[in-house]
Design a protein around this motif. Sequence first.
Motif, PDB file in Angstrom:
ATOM      1  N   SER A  31       0.805  -1.226   0.000  1.00 39.88           N
ATOM      2  CA  SER A  31       0.000   0.000   0.000  1.00 39.88           C
ATOM      3  C   SER A  31       0.837   1.275   0.000  1.00 39.88           C
ATOM      4  N   THR A  35       1.132   6.109  -2.939  1.00 39.50           N
ATOM      5  CA  THR A  35       1.444   7.516  -2.750  1.00 39.50           C
ATOM      6  C   THR A  35       2.684   7.930  -3.529  1.00 39.50           C
ATOM      7  N   PRO A 154      -0.126   4.491   3.113  1.00 35.22           N
ATOM      8  CA  PRO A 154      -0.162   5.822   2.492  1.00 35.22           C
ATOM      9  C   PRO A 154       0.489   6.908   3.340  1.00 35.22           C
ATOM     10  N   PRO A 303      -2.944  12.799   0.401  1.00 34.84           N
ATOM     11  CA  PRO A 303      -2.864  11.360   0.663  1.00 34.84           C
ATOM     12  C   PRO A 303      -2.698  11.032   2.147  1.00 34.84           C
ATOM     13  N   GLY A 307      -5.505   9.117   4.529  1.00 34.98           N
ATOM     14  CA  GLY A 307      -5.173   7.962   5.347  1.00 34.98           C
ATOM     15  C   GLY A 307      -5.641   8.134   6.779  1.00 34.98           C
TER      16      GLY A 307
END
Length: 522
Positions: A31, A35, A154, A303, A307
């Motif tokens: 994950s 970003t 992120p 981002p 999150g």
Amino acid sequence: MTQTRQYTHREILKVMSGLMLAMLTSMISTSVVGTALPTIVGELGGQDQYSWVASATMLTMTVSTPLWGKLSDIFGRKLLFQVALGLFVAASLVAGLSQDMGQLIAARAVQGIGVGGLSALAQVILGDIVSPRERGRYSGYMGAVFGISTVAGPLLGGFIVDTDWLGWRWCFYVVVPFAVVAFVVIQQVLKLPKIKRDTTIDIWGATTITASATALMLLLTLGGQEFEWNSPWTYLLGATSAVMLVLAVLAERAARTPILPPRLFGNRTFVLTSLSSLFVGMAMFGAMIYLPQYLQIVKGLSPANSGLMTLPMVLSLFVSGVISGRIVTRTGKWKVFPVAGLLIVAVGQFLLSRLHVDSSEWLIGFDVAVLGLGLGLSMQMLILAAQNGSEPRDMASTTAGVSFFRSLGGAVGVAAFGAILVNRLKDEMTGMLAARHVKVPGGGSLSLGSPSEIQHLPEPIRGIVLEAFTRGLETVFLVGVPVTLLGFVAVVFLKELPLRGASRQPAAAPAASEVAGAANTR
């Protein structure tokens, strides 16, 4: 027959610390890249290969999952878990050293193989050392790892990319020390009994299963992006997957030690938990992937802040998972939790579908908390039910099989929901631009860029784009409701088998002669 060693609560927690640390680092690695991708592409080039950086990991993670379970029956859980960790560490280092997109994609593919092993074998090892009755109190922690990694990835990626003296390569380096620590912890504290195993490897079954899953994953990953759904590539990959599936069934029926034993598909509990996991994976990954688009595009959050907005989901997932696990351990009753959990997931997705451009952060936080509550009650319970309903020799294959179907559901969900969003977005923007007599500057169609570029579009185009995204995401979340309810129906038909109070050692995968000998001693 060799008896399984009984682990104390303290010893189980030590093993859990290694398992969860390994899972957390591997899942963060999947994950964290999202970003950093724009920065990575800007430095390495290869904009046309953008999607492959993420897709390669999901593809190899999914197709390798069934293989890890069976290989651990042959070579041992501990060794295979450490091999998966080693692959993950080596691939992470190579990814950080990549000089072009081809090298990075190849490294990410190997990373996915390692992640597939870690995610499947962590659940198998937990099944080895903890009885089904006691497993509930620990499974909630495993489920929380997923939620935490969703937020931490992120956040960590944004921090690393924004820090000048680090740079995007540290998105891959940063997980290495934690993986090494997990390796050492597992080496020191995980002591499983050595058992003689049939070392025959089902090469033909492994080849056909992997080929079928790979063709299907390529179709789901690339369809609608690299080629049209109605195209020769679609039919070729679909036909390849179907043919390989038929050959896999024949191979598994003939194999002495099959990767996915055909008898599993005669086990009602395995079939229903796999079906439910498939639908849960579709709904869950669909929500996880497209919720950040709402937060970043419609709400204009960074981002990192998007999150943070998912923290209520992580907290509710963790709390509900831990509490439900403890109740299961105390009462031995588990079915009520996935039944209630999937209903709550459906409610959460319906609430998300009602979000709009002006929705408050408090409302968003409440909606994602409802979603997390349902996931916490259901995710780990499906694994627990499948393990409890399996024979000792099928523990690893059962766990890997259910994990495979959940990952496959995720791939299906991402592809299907992505197609829904793209088509709805196109139709909505075209309709609103025409209805409001707005002309796109420069003529032609409206080209959308990054979330920050969308926020800088001139009015009224910006408002139209945000409204179109809101309506598109509304459809995505609404479609998730009936998908989740299909998983709910599968769980309703599950029989609530009593949880066994003594841990069974599934790692044995004994040969037929050993089974017969054990039966004669009972």
